[in-house]
Design a protein around this motif. Structure first.
Motif, mmCIF file in Angstrom:
data_model
loop_
_atom_site.group_PDB
_atom_site.id
_atom_site.type_symbol
_atom_site.label_atom_id
_atom_site.label_comp_id
_atom_site.label_asym_id
_atom_site.label_seq_id
_atom_site.Cartn_x
_atom_site.Cartn_y
_atom_site.Cartn_z
ATOM 1 N N LYS A 176 0.849 -1.195 0.000
ATOM 2 C CA LYS A 176 0.000 0.000 0.000
ATOM 3 C C LYS A 176 0.884 1.243 0.000
ATOM 4 O O LYS A 176 2.002 1.222 0.531
ATOM 5 C CB LYS A 176 -0.888 0.015 1.248
ATOM 6 N N VAL A 177 0.383 2.329 -0.572
ATOM 7 C CA VAL A 177 1.176 3.562 -0.647
ATOM 8 C C VAL A 177 0.497 4.677 0.147
ATOM 9 O O VAL A 177 -0.696 4.948 -0.022
ATOM 10 C CB VAL A 177 1.363 4.006 -2.118
ATOM 11 N N LEU A 178 1.309 5.304 0.997
ATOM 12 C CA LEU A 178 0.837 6.414 1.834
ATOM 13 C C LEU A 178 1.678 7.645 1.504
ATOM 14 O O LEU A 178 2.906 7.557 1.466
ATOM 15 C CB LEU A 178 1.023 6.007 3.302
ATOM 16 N N VAL A 179 1.017 8.778 1.246
ATOM 17 C CA VAL A 179 1.774 9.986 0.914
ATOM 18 C C VAL A 179 1.412 11.145 1.839
ATOM 19 O O VAL A 179 0.335 11.183 2.420
ATOM 20 C CB VAL A 179 1.566 10.424 -0.568
ATOM 21 N N GLY A 180 2.361 12.089 1.948
ATOM 22 C CA GLY A 180 2.115 13.287 2.756
ATOM 23 C C GLY A 180 3.200 14.305 2.511
ATOM 24 O O GLY A 180 4.080 14.108 1.674
ATOM 25 N N GLY A 181 3.125 15.413 3.255
ATOM 26 C CA GLY A 181 4.060 16.526 3.073
ATOM 27 C C GLY A 181 3.274 17.798 2.843
ATOM 28 O O GLY A 181 2.140 17.732 2.355
ATOM 29 N N ALA A 182 3.863 18.941 3.178
ATOM 30 C CA ALA A 182 3.112 20.203 3.172
ATOM 31 C C ALA A 182 2.314 20.495 1.891
ATOM 32 O O ALA A 182 1.153 20.880 1.982
ATOM 33 C CB ALA A 182 4.051 21.350 3.510
ATOM 34 N N PRO A 183 2.870 20.298 0.685
ATOM 35 C CA PRO A 183 2.070 20.656 -0.501
ATOM 36 C C PRO A 183 1.132 19.527 -0.960
ATOM 37 O O PRO A 183 0.335 19.724 -1.880
ATOM 38 C CB PRO A 183 3.143 20.902 -1.575
ATOM 39 N N VAL A 184 1.220 18.369 -0.329
ATOM 40 C CA VAL A 184 0.446 17.200 -0.765
ATOM 41 C C VAL A 184 -0.986 17.291 -0.242
ATOM 42 O O VAL A 184 -1.198 17.705 0.904
ATOM 43 C CB VAL A 184 1.127 15.896 -0.270
ATOM 44 N N THR A 185 -1.933 16.916 -1.086
ATOM 45 C CA THR A 185 -3.348 16.953 -0.689
ATOM 46 C C THR A 185 -3.986 15.575 -0.937
ATOM 47 O O THR A 185 -3.428 14.757 -1.666
ATOM 48 C CB THR A 185 -4.133 17.977 -1.548
ATOM 49 N N ARG A 186 -5.166 15.418 -0.364
ATOM 50 C CA ARG A 186 -5.916 14.173 -0.578
ATOM 51 C C ARG A 186 -6.196 13.985 -2.076
ATOM 52 O O ARG A 186 -6.091 12.896 -2.615
ATOM 53 C CB ARG A 186 -7.239 14.272 0.193
ATOM 54 N N GLN A 187 -6.521 15.108 -2.718
ATOM 55 C CA GLN A 187 -6.843 15.059 -4.147
ATOM 56 C C GLN A 187 -5.627 14.573 -4.960
ATOM 57 O O GLN A 187 -5.752 13.737 -5.848
ATOM 58 C CB GLN A 187 -7.254 16.459 -4.597
ATOM 59 N N TRP A 188 -4.437 15.095 -4.583
ATOM 60 C CA TRP A 188 -3.202 14.672 -5.260
ATOM 61 C C TRP A 188 -2.978 13.177 -5.050
ATOM 62 O O TRP A 188 -2.637 12.441 -5.989
ATOM 63 C CB TRP A 188 -2.020 15.489 -4.733
ATOM 64 N N ALA A 189 -3.201 12.725 -3.830
ATOM 65 C CA ALA A 189 -3.010 11.311 -3.509
ATOM 66 C C ALA A 189 -3.906 10.450 -4.403
ATOM 67 O O ALA A 189 -3.466 9.427 -4.952
ATOM 68 C CB ALA A 189 -3.311 11.050 -2.033
ATOM 69 N N GLN A 190 -5.163 10.883 -4.578
ATOM 70 C CA GLN A 190 -6.091 10.114 -5.420
ATOM 71 C C GLN A 190 -5.631 10.135 -6.874
ATOM 72 O O GLN A 190 -5.639 9.121 -7.560
ATOM 73 C CB GLN A 190 -7.501 10.700 -5.312
ATOM 74 N N GLN A 191 -5.204 11.320 -7.280
ATOM 75 C CA GLN A 191 -4.775 11.508 -8.674
ATOM 76 C C GLN A 191 -3.623 10.575 -9.067
ATOM 77 O O GLN A 191 -3.590 10.073 -10.173
ATOM 78 C CB GLN A 191 -4.314 12.954 -8.804
ATOM 79 N N ILE A 192 -2.693 10.345 -8.145
ATOM 80 C CA ILE A 192 -1.524 9.517 -8.493
ATOM 81 C C ILE A 192 -1.728 8.038 -8.127
ATOM 82 O O ILE A 192 -0.833 7.237 -8.298
ATOM 83 C CB ILE A 192 -0.225 10.053 -7.842
ATOM 84 N N GLY A 193 -2.904 7.728 -7.573
ATOM 85 C CA GLY A 193 -3.207 6.326 -7.258
ATOM 86 C C GLY A 193 -2.622 5.843 -5.943
ATOM 87 O O GLY A 193 -2.413 4.637 -5.759
ATOM 88 N N ALA A 194 -2.337 6.775 -5.009
ATOM 89 C CA ALA A 194 -1.882 6.346 -3.674
ATOM 90 C C ALA A 194 -3.079 5.772 -2.919
ATOM 91 O O ALA A 194 -4.226 6.087 -3.224
ATOM 92 C CB ALA A 194 -1.288 7.530 -2.920
ATOM 93 N N ASP A 195 -2.812 4.931 -1.923
ATOM 94 C CA ASP A 195 -3.906 4.325 -1.151
ATOM 95 C C ASP A 195 -4.316 5.176 0.030
ATOM 96 O O ASP A 195 -5.406 5.023 0.573
ATOM 97 C CB ASP A 195 -3.475 2.944 -0.646
ATOM 98 N N GLY A 196 -3.415 6.068 0.478
ATOM 99 C CA GLY A 196 -3.755 6.885 1.645
ATOM 100 C C GLY A 196 -2.981 8.184 1.676
ATOM 101 O O GLY A 196 -1.906 8.303 1.067
ATOM 102 N N TYR A 197 -3.558 9.158 2.407
ATOM 103 C CA TYR A 197 -2.935 10.469 2.567
ATOM 104 C C TYR A 197 -3.039 10.866 4.034
ATOM 105 O O TYR A 197 -4.084 10.680 4.661
ATOM 106 C CB TYR A 197 -3.664 11.495 1.682
ATOM 107 N N GLY A 198 -1.923 11.395 4.575
ATOM 108 C CA GLY A 198 -1.968 11.901 5.954
ATOM 109 C C GLY A 198 -1.597 13.374 5.972
ATOM 110 O O GLY A 198 -0.538 13.747 5.466
ATOM 111 N N ALA A 199 -2.472 14.194 6.532
ATOM 112 C CA ALA A 199 -2.197 15.634 6.601
ATOM 113 C C ALA A 199 -1.127 15.935 7.644
ATOM 114 O O ALA A 199 -0.427 16.940 7.564
ATOM 115 C CB ALA A 199 -3.481 16.396 6.929
ATOM 116 N N ASN A 200 -1.007 15.059 8.640
ATOM 117 C CA ASN A 200 0.012 15.234 9.681
ATOM 118 C C ASN A 200 0.402 13.850 10.194
ATOM 119 O O ASN A 200 -0.156 12.839 9.755
ATOM 120 C CB ASN A 200 -0.517 16.131 10.812
ATOM 121 N N ALA A 201 1.338 13.834 11.150
ATOM 122 C CA ALA A 201 1.879 12.545 11.597
ATOM 123 C C ALA A 201 0.818 11.692 12.306
ATOM 124 O O ALA A 201 0.806 10.463 12.162
ATOM 125 C CB ALA A 201 3.080 12.784 12.509
#
Ligand code: B1M
Length: 225
Positions: free
Chosen positions: A177-202
């Motif tokens: 599974k792929v989890l992404v995050g970081g200041a400029p990263v958004t949930r929408q970006w995560a969906q766009q690139i096919g990641a499985d999850g996004y975290g706004a903070n730790a």
């Protein structure tokens, strides 16, 4: 007063004062403040101010570096306390973590690593400026359940997509599974690139990692043998 302590923590980051930052962290722990409270509402709040002042041209690169040093100094005190929380739990899963190629921002990624460890995950931290294909190669070696990527620059965000493509090419996507995050990263970006999850903070990253593991366990249980 906790609010005074939190303001002083915030100030120590803005001022780039490592000794003050670590002294305040020790003091807060001795007074019973939760480490995550100090991190989120004290030090990270200071980092946000630094980012804003840098964007407005009121702070420069050496100032940001001094702030990062102060943050590191506070984390050196708080990290062992956070890690203790994870030592008595069953292993929650294996996470491979890194900041994508071209990006040397490490504080947020390291915080995510600490919080995942505290929640019982086994974390392999690849560090910063990680080449795209290294994620897939290491994921295979350590049998990672989750590959986590941090990116702090709008340019290096693109690398998250490239790593997913690399995992695909290596045939690892069904099980990793792929989890992404970081200041400029958004949930929408995560969906766009096919990641499985996004975290706004730790904290959110840990919740999402847990839920990815639960979904996987449920899928495995339902799969025909
Ligand atoms: Co840089 N920097 N920086 N910097 N820096 C930013 C990111 C910036 C937003 C500042 C600004 O302009 N306002 C800007 C990026 C603009 C953009 O692309 N949109 C910027 C820039 C421009 C640069 C340079 C290009 C500056 C230059 O050279 N002219 C340069 C690039 C270097 C490179 O990487 N190639 C650069 C350099 C640096 C320093 C080296 C000086 C230093 C980093 C030191 C270090 O890490 N060892 C630095 C710093 C400190 C910052 C700011 C001020 C703070 C970053 C930070 O540590 N935040 C930052 C401004 C900002 O973000 N507001 C800025 C605290 C940390 C706890 O938060 O990393 O967001 P964060 O992590 C959070 C969440 O995002 C999330 O959880 C974390 C904890 O809550 N999260 C995840 C992070 N990863 C996750 C992964 C997950 C899930 C959640 O799943 C896997």
């Amino acid at each position: 007063m906790p609010n005074d302590t939190l303001s002083a923590m915030r100030r120590s980051i803005i001022d780039g004062a490592p000794d003050t930052a670590s002294t305040l962290a020790r003091q807060a722990l001795s007074e019973g403040m939760a480490p995550i409270e100090a991190i989120n509402n004290g030090y990270v709040a200071g980092m946000h101010d630094v980012g804003e002042q840098f964007a407005r041209g009121q702070m420069f690169l050496p100032d940001m570096m001094a702030s990062a040093e102060a943050m590191r100094s506070a984390m050196a005190v708080l990290d062992p306390e956070l890690r203790k929380l994870g030592t008595e739990r069953p292993m929650a899963g294996v996470v491979l973590l890194g900041t994508t190629k071209g990006d040397i921002h490490e504080i947020g990624k390291s915080l995510v690593a600490i919080m995942l460890t505290a929640a019982g995950f086994k974390v392999y931290d690849l560090g910063v400026d990680v080449p795209y294909d290294k994620f897939a190669a290491r994921a295979k070696e350590v049998s990672a359940d989750i590959v986590g990527m941090s990116a702090l620059l709008t340019t290096t965000m693109q690398g998250q997509r490239k790593v997913i493509e690399s995992l695909d090419r290596a045939g690892l996507r069904p099980q990793v599974k792929v989890l992404v995050g970081g200041a400029p990263v958004t949930r929408q970006w995560a969906q766009q690139i096919g990641a499985d999850g996004y975290g706004a903070n730790a904290v959110e990253a840990v919740a999402v990692a847990k839920s990815l593991m639960e979904h996987r366990a449920a899928a495995d249980a339902g799969a025909p043998s």
